[in-house]
Scaffold this motif. Structure first.
Motif, PDB file in Angstrom:
ATOM      1  N   PHE A 240       7.100 -16.734 -10.350  1.00 54.97           N
ATOM      2  CA  PHE A 240       6.386 -15.679  -9.629  1.00 54.97           C
ATOM      3  C   PHE A 240       5.625 -14.775 -10.593  1.00 54.97           C
ATOM      4  O   PHE A 240       4.569 -14.249 -10.273  1.00 54.97           O
ATOM      5  CB  PHE A 240       7.366 -14.849  -8.793  1.00 54.97           C
ATOM      6  CG  PHE A 240       7.650 -15.428  -7.441  1.00 54.97           C
ATOM      7  CD1 PHE A 240       6.800 -15.209  -6.376  1.00 54.97           C
ATOM      8  CD2 PHE A 240       8.766 -16.221  -7.238  1.00 54.97           C
ATOM      9  CE1 PHE A 240       7.053 -15.759  -5.128  1.00 54.97           C
ATOM     10  CE2 PHE A 240       9.035 -16.779  -5.995  1.00 54.97           C
ATOM     11  CZ  PHE A 240       8.173 -16.542  -4.941  1.00 54.97           C
ATOM     12  N   THR A 241       6.178 -14.569 -11.784  1.00 51.07           N
ATOM     13  CA  THR A 241       5.560 -13.668 -12.754  1.00 51.07           C
ATOM     14  C   THR A 241       4.741 -14.414 -13.795  1.00 51.07           C
ATOM     15  O   THR A 241       4.355 -13.841 -14.808  1.00 51.07           O
ATOM     16  CB  THR A 241       6.638 -12.845 -13.461  1.00 51.07           C
ATOM     17  OG1 THR A 241       7.587 -13.742 -14.071  1.00 51.07           O
ATOM     18  CG2 THR A 241       7.359 -11.950 -12.493  1.00 51.07           C
ATOM     19  N   GLY A 242       4.473 -15.707 -13.554  1.00 53.24           N
ATOM     20  CA  GLY A 242       3.819 -16.509 -14.577  1.00 53.24           C
ATOM     21  C   GLY A 242       2.339 -16.282 -14.730  1.00 53.24           C
ATOM     22  O   GLY A 242       1.762 -16.634 -15.751  1.00 53.24           O
ATOM     23  N   GLU A 243       1.679 -15.689 -13.728  1.00 49.02           N
ATOM     24  CA  GLU A 243       0.239 -15.497 -13.819  1.00 49.02           C
ATOM     25  C   GLU A 243      -0.090 -14.033 -13.498  1.00 49.02           C
ATOM     26  O   GLU A 243       0.388 -13.150 -14.167  1.00 49.02           O
ATOM     27  CB  GLU A 243      -0.490 -16.480 -12.892  1.00 49.02           C
ATOM     28  CG  GLU A 243      -0.185 -17.944 -13.200  1.00 49.02           C
ATOM     29  CD  GLU A 243      -0.626 -18.395 -14.593  1.00 49.02           C
ATOM     30  OE1 GLU A 243      -1.418 -17.689 -15.254  1.00 49.02           O
ATOM     31  OE2 GLU A 243      -0.172 -19.474 -15.018  1.00 49.02           O
ATOM     32  N   GLY A 244      -0.914 -13.784 -12.482  1.00 48.14           N
ATOM     33  CA  GLY A 244      -1.392 -12.422 -12.241  1.00 48.14           C
ATOM     34  C   GLY A 244      -0.317 -11.483 -11.725  1.00 48.14           C
ATOM     35  O   GLY A 244       0.568 -11.868 -10.963  1.00 48.14           O
ATOM     36  N   MET A 245      -0.402 -10.201 -12.139  1.00 44.19           N
ATOM     37  CA  MET A 245       0.543  -9.169 -11.709  1.00 44.19           C
ATOM     38  C   MET A 245      -0.188  -7.826 -11.664  1.00 44.19           C
ATOM     39  O   MET A 245      -1.009  -7.527 -12.525  1.00 44.19           O
ATOM     40  CB  MET A 245       1.721  -9.103 -12.689  1.00 44.19           C
ATOM     41  CG  MET A 245       2.781  -8.030 -12.385  1.00 44.19           C
ATOM     42  SD  MET A 245       2.411  -6.364 -13.028  1.00 44.19           S
ATOM     43  CE  MET A 245       2.271  -6.660 -14.788  1.00 44.19           C
ATOM     44  N   ALA A 246       0.112  -7.037 -10.631  1.00 45.56           N
ATOM     45  CA  ALA A 246      -0.436  -5.691 -10.526  1.00 45.56           C
ATOM     46  C   ALA A 246       0.639  -4.764  -9.970  1.00 45.56           C
ATOM     47  O   ALA A 246       1.549  -5.195  -9.257  1.00 45.56           O
ATOM     48  CB  ALA A 246      -1.679  -5.666  -9.639  1.00 45.56           C
ATOM     49  N   VAL A 247       0.526  -3.480 -10.305  1.00 51.45           N
ATOM     50  CA  VAL A 247       1.490  -2.470  -9.874  1.00 51.45           C
ATOM     51  C   VAL A 247       0.736  -1.337  -9.203  1.00 51.45           C
ATOM     52  O   VAL A 247      -0.294  -0.877  -9.704  1.00 51.45           O
ATOM     53  CB  VAL A 247       2.291  -1.913 -11.064  1.00 51.45           C
ATOM     54  CG1 VAL A 247       3.329  -0.899 -10.588  1.00 51.45           C
ATOM     55  CG2 VAL A 247       2.962  -3.029 -11.839  1.00 51.45           C
ATOM     56  N   ASP A 248       1.241  -0.889  -8.051  1.00 53.39           N
ATOM     57  CA  ASP A 248       0.660   0.260  -7.347  1.00 53.39           C
ATOM     58  C   ASP A 248       1.815   1.101  -6.831  1.00 53.39           C
ATOM     59  O   ASP A 248       2.387   0.807  -5.790  1.00 53.39           O
ATOM     60  CB  ASP A 248      -0.236  -0.206  -6.209  1.00 53.39           C
ATOM     61  CG  ASP A 248      -0.981   0.948  -5.530  1.00 53.39           C
ATOM     62  OD1 ASP A 248      -0.847   2.103  -5.997  1.00 53.39           O
ATOM     63  OD2 ASP A 248      -1.698   0.691  -4.548  1.00 53.39           O
ATOM     64  N   GLY A 249       2.199   2.147  -7.588  1.00 54.75           N
ATOM     65  CA  GLY A 249       3.373   2.930  -7.221  1.00 54.75           C
ATOM     66  C   GLY A 249       4.617   2.081  -7.327  1.00 54.75           C
ATOM     67  O   GLY A 249       4.914   1.504  -8.374  1.00 54.75           O
ATOM     68  N   ARG A 250       5.357   1.954  -6.216  1.00 55.26           N
ATOM     69  CA  ARG A 250       6.561   1.121  -6.203  1.00 55.26           C
ATOM     70  C   ARG A 250       6.271  -0.282  -5.665  1.00 55.26           C
ATOM     71  O   ARG A 250       7.196  -1.061  -5.432  1.00 55.26           O
ATOM     72  CB  ARG A 250       7.663   1.785  -5.375  1.00 55.26           C
ATOM     73  CG  ARG A 250       8.110   3.133  -5.944  1.00 55.26           C
ATOM     74  CD  ARG A 250       9.419   3.592  -5.316  1.00 55.26           C
ATOM     75  NE  ARG A 250      10.519   2.686  -5.592  1.00 55.26           N
ATOM     76  CZ  ARG A 250      11.186   2.643  -6.743  1.00 55.26           C
ATOM     77  NH1 ARG A 250      10.841   3.442  -7.743  1.00 55.26           N
ATOM     78  NH2 ARG A 250      12.182   1.787  -6.911  1.00 55.26           N
ATOM     79  N   ASP A 251       5.008  -0.591  -5.481  1.00 56.30           N
ATOM     80  CA  ASP A 251       4.622  -1.900  -4.980  1.00 56.30           C
ATOM     81  C   ASP A 251       4.212  -2.804  -6.139  1.00 56.30           C
ATOM     82  O   ASP A 251       3.428  -2.414  -7.012  1.00 56.30           O
ATOM     83  CB  ASP A 251       3.461  -1.777  -3.988  1.00 56.30           C
ATOM     84  CG  ASP A 251       3.881  -1.096  -2.701  1.00 56.30           C
ATOM     85  OD1 ASP A 251       4.981  -1.407  -2.205  1.00 56.30           O
ATOM     86  OD2 ASP A 251       3.123  -0.249  -2.203  1.00 56.30           O
ATOM     87  N   LEU A 252       4.756  -4.012  -6.119  1.00 54.96           N
ATOM     88  CA  LEU A 252       4.504  -5.006  -7.155  1.00 54.96           C
ATOM     89  C   LEU A 252       3.818  -6.198  -6.496  1.00 54.96           C
ATOM     90  O   LEU A 252       4.292  -6.720  -5.493  1.00 54.96           O
ATOM     91  CB  LEU A 252       5.826  -5.435  -7.793  1.00 54.96           C
ATOM     92  CG  LEU A 252       5.788  -6.497  -8.887  1.00 54.96           C
ATOM     93  CD1 LEU A 252       5.064  -5.973 -10.128  1.00 54.96           C
ATOM     94  CD2 LEU A 252       7.216  -6.920  -9.253  1.00 54.96           C
ATOM     95  N   PHE A 253       2.691  -6.614  -7.068  1.00 57.40           N
ATOM     96  CA  PHE A 253       1.925  -7.729  -6.535  1.00 57.40           C
ATOM     97  C   PHE A 253       1.854  -8.834  -7.586  1.00 57.40           C
ATOM     98  O   PHE A 253       1.565  -8.567  -8.753  1.00 57.40           O
ATOM     99  CB  PHE A 253       0.510  -7.282  -6.163  1.00 57.40           C
ATOM    100  CG  PHE A 253       0.456  -6.177  -5.151  1.00 57.40           C
ATOM    101  CD1 PHE A 253       0.431  -6.448  -3.794  1.00 57.40           C
ATOM    102  CD2 PHE A 253       0.453  -4.849  -5.562  1.00 57.40           C
ATOM    103  CE1 PHE A 253       0.382  -5.427  -2.856  1.00 57.40           C
ATOM    104  CE2 PHE A 253       0.414  -3.813  -4.645  1.00 57.40           C
ATOM    105  CZ  PHE A 253       0.388  -4.107  -3.287  1.00 57.40           C
TER     106      PHE A 253
END
Length: 270
Positions: A240-253
């Motif tokens: 799940f964490t192998g490619e793109g990641m973004a953070v917005d407050g307590r939300d993890l994408f």
């Protein structure tokens, strides 16, 4: 000794991978990233290749991907609410074509575009986040595959993020390299306050998201992640964490799949 043909070796490896991923959530269920709650998955419209980086802001969602067969790299813009494709620009610069993890700082988007090999070269490209026009380009004598930006400073990871390069944007002659404090091969990273949040893979089936104090490089927290299967090279997923990641407050994408891709939305619970 029995020698398996190539087709049989591939089939056997497929069975091993399938067995290995049998207990791992395949559709983004709770527990795919520890200490998070799964909110939902947003399918992205339009053509995507091998995904590399992800960033979100308001109603916008940016993705980088590389067409490895054609040796072309792209930045894609989507509507964050609907997943609708909005726009795509090409980032290819000769031998430098794979774009990496991306980072927004103010009205700028920063994207590394590198050669597809270690110990090579890269451009750090600053784009206007609204027009996607180029503002600045910094040439670096190493492969750089992810970047985090904050006011006056960039941090970029080289091949497998073994080293983190620190750039002073007010004096580009001041560049230093520090060892990665984690065994994770970071693919995407962002500054969140005084911490560097970085994610990547450790194996085909696992990865982490790390919260790192900056500039001390002390790891304050680590979330372990499983994989979405079937994994590459036979499927289109991976950790799940192998490619793109973004953070917005307590939300993890996170964006673990090659195209057609889905953005998985998790909420931190602790």
């Amino acid at each position: 000794m029995v020698r398996l043909g190539r087709r049989w070796r591939i089939a056997a490896l497929s069975i091993i991978i399938a067995a290995s991923t049998g207990s791992i959530p395949s559709q983004g269920h709770d527990g795919a990233i520890e200490r998070t709650r799964f909110i939902g998955a947003l399918p992205l419209d339009g053509e995507l290749f091998h995904v590399q980086g992800l960033e979100v802001d308001g109603d916008r969602l940016w993705v980088t991907s590389v067409d490895r067969r054609a040796h072309r790299g792209y930045l894609h813009l989507f509507d964050r609410r609907t997943g609708r494709f909005v726009r795509r620009i090409e980032l290819t610069d000769g031998a430098r074509y794979p774009p990496g993890g991306i980072s927004r700082q103010g009205s700028s988007l920063w994207i590394p575009v590198a050669e597809m090999r270690p110990n090579s070269s890269a451009d750090l490209i600053e784009l206007d986040a609204n027009t996607l026009r180029e503002r600045r380009r910094i040439r670096v004598a190493d492969h750089l595959g992810c970047i985090a930006a904050r006011d006056g400073e960039l941090v970029a990871g080289n091949w497998d993020s073994r080293l983190l390069y620190v750039f002073d944007l007010n004096d580009l002659s001041r560049v230093r390299a520090v060892p990665n404090p984690s065994r994770t091969h970071y693919q995407d990273m962002k500054f969140v306050g005084d911490q560097l949040v970085a994610s990547g893979s450790r194996t085909w089936l696992s990865g982490t998201v790390d919260w790192i104090d900056w500039p001390s490089l002390q790891i304050r927290d680590t979330l372990r992640a499983g994989a979405i299967g079937p994994v590459r090279p036979f499927g289109r997923g991976g950790p799940f964490t192998g490619e793109g990641m973004a953070v917005d407050g307590r939300d993890l994408f996170v964006l673990p799949e090659d195209g057609p891709s889905r953005v998985f939305h998790f909420r931190l619970t602790s």
